[in-house]
Design a protein around this motif. Structure first.
Motif, PDB file in Angstrom:
ATOM      1  N   SER B 467     -39.088  28.829  14.066  1.00  0.00           N
ATOM      2  CA  SER B 467     -38.877  27.694  14.651  1.00  0.00           C
ATOM      3  C   SER B 467     -40.018  26.634  14.709  1.00  0.00           C
ATOM      4  N   ARG B 468     -41.241  27.446  14.675  1.00  0.00           N
ATOM      5  CA  ARG B 468     -42.036  26.484  14.110  1.00  0.00           C
ATOM      6  C   ARG B 468     -42.202  26.219  12.909  1.00  0.00           C
ATOM      7  N   VAL B 469     -41.551  26.905  12.079  1.00  0.00           N
ATOM      8  CA  VAL B 469     -42.033  26.955  10.321  1.00  0.00           C
ATOM      9  C   VAL B 469     -41.074  25.047  10.699  1.00  0.00           C
ATOM     10  N   ASN B 470     -39.952  25.914  11.393  1.00  0.00           N
ATOM     11  CA  ASN B 470     -38.149  24.376  10.833  1.00  0.00           C
ATOM     12  C   ASN B 470     -39.367  24.071  11.593  1.00  0.00           C
ATOM     13  N   GLU B 471     -39.314  23.493  12.743  1.00  0.00           N
ATOM     14  CA  GLU B 471     -40.637  22.356  13.396  1.00  0.00           C
ATOM     15  C   GLU B 471     -41.573  21.196  12.012  1.00  0.00           C
ATOM     16  N   LEU B 472     -42.135  22.068  11.818  1.00  0.00           N
ATOM     17  CA  LEU B 472     -43.273  21.404  10.812  1.00  0.00           C
ATOM     18  C   LEU B 472     -42.761  20.828   9.801  1.00  0.00           C
ATOM     19  N   GLU B 473     -41.615  21.628   9.053  1.00  0.00           N
ATOM     20  CA  GLU B 473     -40.423  21.133   8.062  1.00  0.00           C
ATOM     21  C   GLU B 473     -40.254  19.494   7.892  1.00  0.00           C
ATOM     22  N   ARG B 474     -39.398  19.674   9.718  1.00  0.00           N
ATOM     23  CA  ARG B 474     -38.737  18.769   9.635  1.00  0.00           C
ATOM     24  C   ARG B 474     -39.954  17.511   9.910  1.00  0.00           C
ATOM     25  N   VAL B 475     -40.746  17.769  10.590  1.00  0.00           N
ATOM     26  CA  VAL B 475     -42.032  16.823  10.714  1.00  0.00           C
ATOM     27  C   VAL B 475     -42.464  16.118   8.848  1.00  0.00           C
ATOM     28  N   ALA B 476     -42.459  17.480   8.666  1.00  0.00           N
ATOM     29  CA  ALA B 476     -43.381  16.972   7.362  1.00  0.00           C
ATOM     30  C   ALA B 476     -42.510  15.765   6.420  1.00  0.00           C
ATOM     31  N   VAL B 477     -40.992  16.267   7.106  1.00  0.00           N
ATOM     32  CA  VAL B 477     -39.964  15.338   6.132  1.00  0.00           C
ATOM     33  C   VAL B 477     -40.250  13.765   6.748  1.00  0.00           C
ATOM     34  N   GLU B 478     -40.311  13.985   8.028  1.00  0.00           N
ATOM     35  CA  GLU B 478     -39.884  12.248   8.974  1.00  0.00           C
ATOM     36  C   GLU B 478     -41.313  11.853   7.933  1.00  0.00           C
ATOM     37  N   MET B 479     -42.450  12.571   8.233  1.00  0.00           N
ATOM     38  CA  MET B 479     -43.957  12.145   8.378  1.00  0.00           C
ATOM     39  C   MET B 479     -43.671  11.224   6.525  1.00  0.00           C
ATOM     40  N   GLU B 480     -43.795  11.793   5.530  1.00  0.00           N
ATOM     41  CA  GLU B 480     -43.749  11.701   4.379  1.00  0.00           C
ATOM     42  C   GLU B 480     -42.658  10.646   3.972  1.00  0.00           C
ATOM     43  N   GLY B 481     -40.945  10.812   4.482  1.00  0.00           N
ATOM     44  CA  GLY B 481     -40.540   9.013   4.596  1.00  0.00           C
ATOM     45  C   GLY B 481     -40.817   8.134   5.144  1.00  0.00           C
ATOM     46  N   LEU B 482     -41.805   8.280   6.302  1.00  0.00           N
ATOM     47  CA  LEU B 482     -42.353   7.213   6.945  1.00  0.00           C
ATOM     48  C   LEU B 482     -43.947   7.149   6.315  1.00  0.00           C
ATOM     49  N   TYR B 483     -44.767   7.473   6.102  1.00  0.00           N
ATOM     50  CA  TYR B 483     -45.628   7.361   5.105  1.00  0.00           C
ATOM     51  C   TYR B 483     -46.228   6.013   4.072  1.00  0.00           C
ATOM     52  N   ALA B 484     -45.673   5.428   3.443  1.00  0.00           N
ATOM     53  CA  ALA B 484     -45.067   4.980   2.621  1.00  0.00           C
ATOM     54  C   ALA B 484     -45.746   3.326   3.824  1.00  0.00           C
ATOM     55  N   GLN B 485     -44.530   2.713   4.683  1.00  0.00           N
ATOM     56  CA  GLN B 485     -44.354   1.739   5.338  1.00  0.00           C
ATOM     57  C   GLN B 485     -45.282   2.156   6.546  1.00  0.00           C
ATOM     58  N   TYR B 486     -45.774   3.247   6.826  1.00  0.00           N
ATOM     59  CA  TYR B 486     -47.203   3.212   7.704  1.00  0.00           C
ATOM     60  C   TYR B 486     -48.925   2.849   6.980  1.00  0.00           C
ATOM     61  N   VAL B 487     -48.176   3.067   5.131  1.00  0.00           N
ATOM     62  CA  VAL B 487     -49.704   2.423   5.043  1.00  0.00           C
ATOM     63  C   VAL B 487     -49.222   1.545   4.883  1.00  0.00           C
ATOM     64  N   GLN B 488     -47.864   0.863   4.275  1.00  0.00           N
ATOM     65  CA  GLN B 488     -48.202  -0.986   3.989  1.00  0.00           C
ATOM     66  C   GLN B 488     -48.205  -1.387   5.594  1.00  0.00           C
ATOM     67  N   TYR B 489     -48.058  -0.983   6.219  1.00  0.00           N
ATOM     68  CA  TYR B 489     -48.281  -1.444   7.842  1.00  0.00           C
ATOM     69  C   TYR B 489     -49.652  -1.651   7.942  1.00  0.00           C
ATOM     70  N   GLN B 490     -50.325  -0.605   7.820  1.00  0.00           N
ATOM     71  CA  GLN B 490     -51.825  -1.424   7.967  1.00  0.00           C
ATOM     72  C   GLN B 490     -52.582  -2.252   7.177  1.00  0.00           C
ATOM     73  N   GLU B 491     -51.868  -2.016   6.303  1.00  0.00           N
ATOM     74  CA  GLU B 491     -52.486  -2.911   5.216  1.00  0.00           C
ATOM     75  C   GLU B 491     -52.255  -4.212   5.140  1.00  0.00           C
ATOM     76  N   LEU B 492     -50.366  -4.024   5.771  1.00  0.00           N
ATOM     77  CA  LEU B 492     -50.194  -5.673   6.646  1.00  0.00           C
ATOM     78  C   LEU B 492     -50.897  -5.869   8.071  1.00  0.00           C
ATOM     79  N   LEU B 493     -51.134  -5.043   8.607  1.00  0.00           N
ATOM     80  CA  LEU B 493     -52.050  -5.254   9.879  1.00  0.00           C
ATOM     81  C   LEU B 493     -53.757  -5.953   9.757  1.00  0.00           C
ATOM     82  N   SER B 494     -53.964  -4.791   8.542  1.00  0.00           N
ATOM     83  CA  SER B 494     -55.456  -5.986   7.970  1.00  0.00           C
ATOM     84  C   SER B 494     -55.129  -7.150   6.994  1.00  0.00           C
ATOM     85  N   LYS B 495     -54.267  -7.380   6.845  1.00  0.00           N
ATOM     86  CA  LYS B 495     -53.945  -8.549   6.061  1.00  0.00           C
ATOM     87  C   LYS B 495     -54.223  -9.740   6.999  1.00  0.00           C
TER      88      LYS B 495
END
Lengths: 54, 805
Positions: B467-495
Motif C-alpha cells: 500500500s505504501r508503494v501504491n500511495e507513492l506511485e499515485r503521489v508521484a504521478v499526480e506530482m508529475e502532472g502538477l509540476y509544470a503548473q507549480y513551476v509556472q505558478y512560482q515563476e508568475l509569483l516571482s513576476k
C-alpha cells in the motif's frame, strides 16, 4: 397645332429654362409662326424702347 | 401604317401655270411627275402643300405673296385634294384678298386647325419630313460638320435652340448699356450725386445753400482780416520796447502758458497727498515684496541693486526691472510645470499599463493556484518530487524482496502443512519436493517449524509495503502532472512580485512628482499675485511721482513768473495789453484758419456740384431714367446670358437623345436600304466644341475602320440622308402615308441617281412608306426610278407634263 415635335419642344423649354421659360416660349411661338424673322420682331418689340433694333 | 392617308388625286384650277381645271391622279407606290422647266411640276407639289396649309406658305416664306399662286389670267385659284379614298380637301383663294380663303372638307366648311388635327402634322413638321427638298438631303450628308449638325437638328425640330443661341442680342444690349454708362460717365459723378443728395432737386438746393455759405464766409474773412491788421499795427508799437527785453518776454510767455497748463491739470490736486516720503514709502513696500522673490530665483545681482536704490527714479526703474524679471521667470516655471505635467501623464500611462499587466498575471495565477497549492501540500507531506521518486524506488525494492521471501516461505509453509496433514491422516508422508519420507515422530517438529514460518510471514507485513508503494506511485504521478503548473505558478509569483515592486516605484515617483508640481504651481501663483500687486502699486507710485514733479514744477514756475513780471514792468511795457493783443491775434489766426478750411471745402463741393449739374443741364440727360434703363437692360441681359448658358447644356442633352435615336433607328434603316457588304455600318458621336456646344459626327465603318461620311460615294450619302428622313417620318405620330420630293437630287452623277432610285423603291417595297410623289425634269433619274421600281416590283405611275404654249 398638334404636331408632336413642337409639343416636345414646348415641354423641353418649360422643363429646362424654368424661370426664363415664358420668355423662351414666346420666342419659340414667334419662331413657329414667322420663323427667324418672327423671333427678331419679338425681340425688337421687347427692346425697341431702349433704342435697340435687330 | 395602313391607316395613313395617301393622295388619290389633285385637281387644280387657276393655280400658277394651270389656268383651266386639270386633275392629276396618283397611285400607292411611286409617282414621278416629269417635265421640262416651267411645265408645272413644282406647281403640283406646291398645290398639295397649299391645299393642306394655305396661309402658312406665305408665313413660312415658301412664296413671297400667296396671290402669286393665282394664275395671272384667273381671278381665283382652287385646289382640291382627294386623300385616302374619301377625304376631299378643297381650298379656294381670290385675287385682291389672298388671306381670305375657303377651306372645305368633303364639301363642308372647315378650319386649318381642324385639318391639321386630322393630318396629325403641322406645316412645320410637314416641311421637315414630308416635303423633302434637295437642300434637306444635301445638308444632312454634304458640307461641313456644322451645316450637318443644323440639318439634323432641323429634321428633329430642334433648330430653334440654335436660332435662339444666334439671335439673342446680348452684344447689342451690352452696347446699349455701355452707351448709357458712357453718357453717364461724362457726368460720372451723377450716380454719386444721387447717392449723396437723394435727388437732383436736393443737389440743386445744396448748390445754392453752398453759394450763400461761401459768400458769408468771405465776408467774415474780410472783416477778421481788417481787424487783424489793426491789432497787428497796435502790437508793432510795442515791438521796439519788447526787443530790449526779448529774452525775458519770450520766457515770460512760455512760463505763463506752461503755468496755465499746470494750474489746470493740478486744480483738484492736494499737495499733501503727493509727498516724496509717501511715494518712497509705497516703493519701499514693493521693494520688500520683490527682493526675497528675486533671490529665490537666483536673480541676486538685480536684488542687490534694488536693495541699494535710493532715489524714487532708481526705485521705480529697478522695481519695474524686478517685476519684468519675475514675469520672465514665471514663464520659465510654467514651461517647467508643463514638462512635469507631460511626465506625470507618461507616468500615469505607465502605471495603468503596469496595473493591467499585474491584473493579467493575477488572473493567470488564480487559474493555476489550486494545482500549485496541491503540489505544495504533497511536497510538505512527502518531500519534493525527487524525494518521492527515490522513496518509491526504495519501497518497490523492499516490496520485491519481501515478495520473494514470502513466496519461498509460503511454499515451505504449504509443504509443511501438507506433510502435517498427511502424517496426521496416514502416519507418514512423502515430501512432494524432495521425495523423502517423514514419519509421525517428526510431527511436532514439523508443527513447530510451520508455526515459526507462519509467524515469520505475518511479521513480514507485505500488505503495508504494497500500500505504501501504491500511495507513492499515485503521489508521484499526480506530482508529475502538477509540476509544470507549480513551476509556472512560482515563476508568475516571482513576476507578480517584480511588477508590484515596479508599480510601487512608479506610484512613489508619481507621488513625488505631484508634490513637486503642487509646489511649483503654488510658487507660480505666488509670483503671479506678487507681479500683479507690484505692477498695480508701481503704476500708482509712478502716477503720484509724476504729479509730485508737476507740483514742484508749478511752484518753481510761480516764483519765476513773479520775478519775470517785475523785471518786464520795470522796463515800461504794458504786459497785459501786449498779452491780450497776442491772444486776440492768435484767436483771429485760428478763426481765419477754420474759415479758410471751411471755405475751401465748401468751394470744392460747390465747384463739383456746379460742374455736374451744369453738364446734366447742358446734355439734357434724364439721369434717373438712364440709371433705371441701365438696371432694366442689365436684368434683360442677365436673362439672355442665363438662357445662353443653359442653352449649351440643353442642346448637349437633346443632341445626346438624337444620337441615341440615330444609332437605333437611322442606322437600322440604312442597313435595310443599303444591303451591300462594302460598308459594315454607321456610327454617330457627339463631338463637343470647346465652350461652343456640340456637333454630330458621322462615320461609316469600312474594312473595320471609321471613315468620315465625306469619303462615301454620293449614292451612299443619299441613302444615309434618306435614312434620316425616313427615320423621322416613322418616329413621328401622324396620319400621312406619303412623301413629296421636288427635284431631290439635282447635282449628282448617274450612279448616285441609280442608288437613290433603288433606295426610294426599296423604302416602298419594304413598307416603310406607302406613296412617294417625286417631281423632276431629269430624264436619267426618271429612267433609274422606273428601272428600280420594275426590279423591285413596286407600282409606278409617271405623269408627263409639257410646257404650256
Amino acid at each position: 397645332m398638334s404636331a408632336k415635335s413642337s409639343e416636345a419642344i414646348v415641354e423641353l423649354i418649360r422643363r429646362e429654362f424654368s424661370e426664363d421659360s415664358e420668355l423662351v416660349l414666346s420666342l419659340y411661338k414667334a419662331y413657329r409662326e414667322r420663323g427667324v424673322k418672327g423671333v427678331r420682331e419679338e425681340l425688337n418689340t421687347m427692346l425697341s424702347k431702349y433704342g435697340i433694333k435687330l | 401604317m395602313s391607316s395613313r392617308l395617301t393622295i388619290d388625286s389633285v385637281e387644280l384650277e387657276g393655280f400658277r401655270v394651270f389656268k383651266g381645271r386639270v386633275t392629276f391622279n396618283f397611285i400607292e407606290g411611286l409617282n414621278v411627275i416629269h417635265g421640262p422647266i416651267g411645265s408645272g411640276k413644282s406647281s403640283i407639289i406646291q398645290a398639295i402643300e397649299f391645299a393642306l396649309y394655305g396661309n402658312q406658305l406665305e408665313a413660312r416664306e415658301r412664296v413671297a405673296r400667296l396671290s402669286d399662286l393665282i394664275n395671272e389670267d384667273s381671278n381665283e385659284a382652287t385646289v382640291a385634294l382627294r386623300l385616302g379614298g374619301n377625304l376631299i380637301v378643297r381650298r379656294l383663294m381670290r385675287k385682291g384678298n389672298s388671306t381670305y380663303q375657303t377651306l372645305t372638307l368633303n364639301g363642308n366648311q372647315s378650319t386649318d386647325d381642324y385639318l391639321i388635327t386630322l393630318l396629325g402634322v403641322d406645316d412645320d413638321d410637314f416641311e421637315r419630313f414630308i416635303l423633302v427638298s434637295h437642300k434637306t438631303l444635301e445638308d444632312l450628308v454634304y458640307g461641313p460638320v456644322r451645316r450637318r449638325t443644323l440639318a439634323i437638328d432641323r429634321l428633329f425640330g430642334l433648330e430653334f435652340l440654335e436660332v435662339l443661341g444666334s439671335v439673342l442680342p446680348v452684344r447689342q444690349v451690352s452696347e446699349a448699356i455701355d452707351v448709357r454708362k458712357q453718357r453717364l460717365a461724362s457726368i460720372r459723378e451723377a450716380e454719386d450725386l444721387l447717392r449723396k443728395y437723394g435727388s437732383i432737386k436736393a443737389a440743386l438746393d445744396k448748390r445754392s445753400s453752398l453759394a450763400t455759405e461761401i459768400e458769408g464766409i468771405r465776408e467774415q474773412v474780410k472783416a477778421i482780416s481788417s481787424a487783424y491788421v489793426e491789432l497787428a499795427n497796435r502790437r508793432s508799437r510795442y515791438v521796439e520796447a519788447i526787443k530790449r527785453v526779448e529774452e525775458q518776454y519770450t520766457r515770460y510767455l512760455y512760463v505763463r502758458e506752461r503755468l496755465r497748463q499746470l494750474e489746470e491739470e493740478l486744480r483738484n490736486v492736494k499737495g499733501e497727498d503727493y509727498g516724496e516720503v509717501l511715494i518712497k514709502g509705497s516703493l519701499e513696500v514693493i521693494r520688500r515684496m520683490l527682493i526675497p522673490r528675486l533671490e529665490s530665483v537666483m536673480l541676486q545681482e538685480l536684488s542687490e541693486r534694488l536693495e541699494k536704490a535710493n532715489t524714487i527714479d532708481e526705485l521705480l526703474e529697478l522695481s519695474y526691472s524686478g517685476v519684468n524679471a519675475l514675469e520672465g521667470k514665471v514663464k520659465e516655471l510654467e514651461e517647467e510645470l508643463e514638462v512635469m505635467r507631460r511626465s506625470r501623464d507618461d507616468l500615469g500611462r505607465l502605471i495603468d499599463r503596469t496595473r493591467g499587466e499585474l491584473s493579467s498575471l493575477m488572473e493567470r495565477l488564480s487559474v493555476i493556484e489550486d494545482a500549485a497549492k496541491q503540489y505544495a501540500e504533497y511536497v510538505k507531506k512527502y518531500g519534493d518530487l525527487g524525494k518521492v521518486k527515490a522513496e518509491l524506488e526504495s519501497a518497490r525494492s523492499e516490496y520485491n524482496e519481501i515478495e520473494t521471501v514470502v513466496k519461498v516461505k509460503a511454499s515451505a509453509l504449504e509443504i509443511l502443512n501438507y506433510l502435517i496433514r498427511e502424517i496426521e491422516l496416514h502416519g507418514e508422508a512423502t515430501c512432494p519436493v524432495h521425495g523423502f519420507k517423514v514419519t509421525r515422530d517428526r510431527l511436532s517438529e514439523l508443527k513447530d517449524r510451520a508455526n515459526n514460518l507462519q509467524r515469520e510471514l505475518s511479521e513480514l507485513r507485505i500488505i503495508d509495503v504494497k500500500s505504501r508503494v501504491n500511495e507513492l506511485e499515485r503521489v508521484a504521478v499526480e506530482m508529475e502532472g502538477l509540476y509544470a503548473q507549480y513551476v509556472q505558478y512560482q515563476e508568475l509569483l516571482s513576476k507578480v512580485d517584480e511588477y508590484k515592486a515596479q508599480l510601487n516605484q512608479y506610484l512613489d515617483k508619481l507621488q513625488k512628482l505631484e508634490r513637486a508640481m503642487a509646489d511649483l504651481e503654488k510658487r507660480i501663483k505666488d509670483f503671479r499675485s506678487i507681479i500683479e500687486l507690484a505692477h498695480k502699486r508701481l503704476e500708482e507710485a509712478e502716477r503720484r511721482y509724476l504729479i509730485y514733479r508737476k507740483i514742484k514744477e508749478r511752484d518753481a514756475l510761480r516764483l519765476e513768473e513773479n520775478s519775470l513780471l517785475n523785471e518786464l514792468k520795470g522796463s515800461g511795457i504794458n504786459l497785459d495789453e501786449v498779452v491780450s493783443i497776442d491772444e486776440a491775434l492768435r484767436d483771429m489766426e485760428k478763426r481765419m484758419d477754420e474759415l479758410r478750411r471751411r471755405l475751401e471745402e465748401a468751394t470744392s463741393e460747390y465747384m463739383q456740384l456746379d460742374t455736374v449739374l451744369s453738364r446734366i443741364s447742358h446734355e439734357n440727360i434724364d439721369v434717373e431714367k438712364t440709371l433705371s434703363e441701365i438696371k432694366e437692360l442689365e436684368e434683360i441681359n442677365g436673362r439672355f446670358q442665363r438662357i445662353l448658358n443653359r442653352l449649351n447644356e440643353v442642346q448637349g442633352k437633346v443632341r445626346g437623345d438624337v444620337v441615341n435615336i440615330i444609332q437605333s433607328k437611322v442606322i437600322d434603316l440604312f442597313k435595310q436600304l443599303y444591303p451591300y457588304s462594302d460598308l459594315e455600318g454607321i456610327t454617330v458621336k457627339l463631338q463637343h466644341r470647346k465652350g461652343k456646344g456640340s456637333d454630330y459626327v458621322l462615320y461609316a465603318l469600312r474594312g473595320g475602320r471609321d471613315v468620315p461620311v465625306s469619303r462615301l460615294s454620293d449614292g451612299q450619302r443619299l441613302t444615309l440622308a434618306q435614312s434620316f428622313v425616313l427615320a423621322v417620318y416613322r418616329l413621328m405620330q401622324h396620319n400621312l402615308g406619303f412623301i413629296l420630293m421636288d427635284e431631290p437630287i439635282p447635282y449628282v452623277d448617274v450612279n448616285a441617281k441609280r442608288a437613290f432610285s433603288e433606295t426610294i423603291t426599296k423604302a416602298i417595297s419594304e413598307g416603310m412608306i406607302k406613296q412617294v410623289i417625286l417631281a423632276t425634269q431629269d430624264d436619267t433619274l426618271l429612267e433609274a426610278l422606273i428601272k428600280s421600281s420594275e426590279d423591285s416590283k413596286v407600282r409606278s405611275n409617271v405623269i408627263k407634263l409639257q410646257r404650256p404654249k
